[in-house]
Design an enzyme around this catalytic site. Sequence first.
Site, PDB file in Angstrom:
ATOM      1  N   ASN A 245      20.521  21.632  14.328  1.00  0.00           N
ATOM      2  CA  ASN A 245      19.730  21.138  15.446  1.00  0.00           C
ATOM      3  C   ASN A 245      18.282  21.583  15.412  1.00  0.00           C
ATOM      4  O   ASN A 245      17.942  22.627  14.867  1.00  0.00           O
ATOM      5  CB  ASN A 245      20.331  21.650  16.775  1.00  0.00           C
ATOM      6  CG  ASN A 245      21.668  21.044  17.097  1.00  0.00           C
ATOM      7  OD1 ASN A 245      21.796  19.846  17.265  1.00  0.00           O
ATOM      8  ND2 ASN A 245      22.695  21.880  17.183  1.00  0.00           N
ATOM      9  N   GLU A 323      31.573  26.530  19.640  1.00  0.00           N
ATOM     10  CA  GLU A 323      30.229  25.980  19.422  1.00  0.00           C
ATOM     11  C   GLU A 323      29.928  25.996  17.932  1.00  0.00           C
ATOM     12  O   GLU A 323      29.989  27.044  17.294  1.00  0.00           O
ATOM     13  CB  GLU A 323      29.184  26.798  20.186  1.00  0.00           C
ATOM     14  CG  GLU A 323      27.741  26.461  19.876  1.00  0.00           C
ATOM     15  CD  GLU A 323      27.429  24.988  20.132  1.00  0.00           C
ATOM     16  OE1 GLU A 323      26.934  24.327  19.194  1.00  0.00           O
ATOM     17  OE2 GLU A 323      27.686  24.503  21.252  1.00  0.00           O
ATOM     18  N   ASP A 348      33.781  23.715  14.350  1.00  0.00           N
ATOM     19  CA  ASP A 348      33.873  22.346  14.859  1.00  0.00           C
ATOM     20  C   ASP A 348      35.016  22.260  15.862  1.00  0.00           C
ATOM     21  O   ASP A 348      36.100  22.831  15.644  1.00  0.00           O
ATOM     22  CB  ASP A 348      34.116  21.384  13.699  1.00  0.00           C
ATOM     23  CG  ASP A 348      34.426  19.977  14.169  1.00  0.00           C
ATOM     24  OD1 ASP A 348      33.482  19.254  14.502  1.00  0.00           O
ATOM     25  OD2 ASP A 348      35.625  19.627  14.217  1.00  0.00           O
ATOM     26  N   GLY A 349      34.813  21.564  16.969  1.00  0.00           N
ATOM     27  CA  GLY A 349      35.804  21.521  18.035  1.00  0.00           C
ATOM     28  C   GLY A 349      37.153  20.985  17.607  1.00  0.00           C
ATOM     29  O   GLY A 349      38.202  21.559  17.933  1.00  0.00           O
ATOM     30  N   ASP A 366      32.789  18.740  25.734  1.00  0.00           N
ATOM     31  CA  ASP A 366      31.362  18.529  26.009  1.00  0.00           C
ATOM     32  C   ASP A 366      30.561  18.666  24.715  1.00  0.00           C
ATOM     33  O   ASP A 366      29.486  19.247  24.698  1.00  0.00           O
ATOM     34  CB  ASP A 366      30.882  19.539  27.055  1.00  0.00           C
ATOM     35  CG  ASP A 366      29.490  19.197  27.588  1.00  0.00           C
ATOM     36  OD1 ASP A 366      29.090  18.026  27.493  1.00  0.00           O
ATOM     37  OD2 ASP A 366      28.805  20.122  28.070  1.00  0.00           O
TER      38      ASP A 366
END
Length: 516
Positions: A245, A323, A348-349, A366
């Site tokens: 990011n 996260e 990773d979720g 989310d």
Amino acid sequence: MQILKNRAYLYATEFFAGMSVMAVELGASRLLAPYFSSSQIVWTIIIGTIMIALALGNVFGGRWADENSNPARLYRRIILAAVWIALIPVLGKYLIAAIAGALVMTIDTNLLIWAAFFSCMAIFVFPLFLLGTVTPSLVKYATDSLEHNARVVGNLNAFNTIGSIIGTFLPTFVTIPAVGTAITFLIFSGILFLIGLAYFISSGGQKFFCATAAAIFIICGIFGNNNSFAFWREDLTYEGESIYNYLQVRDNERSTILSTNVLFGVQSIRVKDNSLTGMYYDYALAAPILAEGKEILILGMGTGTFAQACRKYFPAAKITGVEIDEKITALAHKYFALDEDIPVVTYDGRAYLAADKNFYDVIMVDAYQDITIPFQMSSIEFFNLVKAHLRRGGVMVVNMNMRGEINDWLIDTILEIFPAARIVDAGGNRELFASFDENIFENLSGRANLLGDEDLTALMENIAQDWQVPIRGEKILTDDKAPIEMLGMQAIDKIIQRQLKNYRENGIRGLPFQDL
């Protein structure tokens, strides 16, 4: 020319040209991401335009080498490419803003796609076209007989490929996280510049050209090492990059805010007086209230806005966050006062759920990747995984941060798995609550009242009055077919349309991000 008789130099030229192409491509994604996202659509634009540039470079490089075999022409092109790449950190973001501003006045639909395309064409096509001329030109200088022609071409391509491999991994895992996108451009442009300069030093020619290029490169090194993408903002507490990011933290008297995209929204927020945020995180608290949450899993932890709220109202709850970006977790502890006793797993979720053996009363989904959720966390296979980790009296809550058809697909997919659901508008977003039992949604305000917080109770009363039973359709997302990014881009395009009138009437002051 003596230096050209050294095969190592020719192969080094090929190697570093291939390395720089991939480094620039990866840098392009980071340069464009804060403005247009790093979605598959934007990656397609980047790869497509770069492949066009390289193909044209191959064609014209071969023709120019046949017409005039003077190697000075090739190494002049390499230095020109190096200088252009060095200029990207200095001028690139302003050029993107100018192109986007011009398109706002002329284009009514698919603005992000067109702006990303024209920005990529304007910034990256020329230097990569020049680098595309390297291989056919080097073939001319490296082959001295037809007997070994194929071997030499194969070796050149091998060195180009090996360079490309290193140029893929090095920016992603080393230079961009360590020194940022701007310095990454300067590093690889510097390598190209030295390759070209070595030729002219050995030949003793083009002194004025080399001196001018060196001066421009030095100027770029001085003014281009600023990693600020949000050049119009002066209130940033932190601005930086991670593997995943672009990150910025803003601070004001009331709150601290994390944004992972310059133009769009708030990804996490900390309200300094510990009151409700007024955003979707507050609405999501209905899930632990309904499920009497003792164990809570948050997929997409961010800096812990929802986790901190759960800790406030459910101090005995066991909360786990997942996260994928560990740098966000570091920011959570540094700027957002995330409790040290709330564990955050860097993963990773979906992969975490696949490996996890625990069960939960509340699972919050989310996880967002720029403007959309990751496709692998939107499919029926994913929600089956969530269901498998949810206790019978548990509740899943999903944050849907956009309007439009993408929400219809998500709702239909979730209702294929969960028989009971409610959906409510939540401060610009929408929250969907899903469970195994229709009766679990009864008496929300009464349960909230037991927590003894008047503001929270009032909010839950409003939610209970406003939420709706979603109607199930047949738009099912699967691992095989989940057009999330196209649906997300369409939703964003509609949001932009609502802002175009403002911009056209008020100029840049009409843009929504001016007031974020």
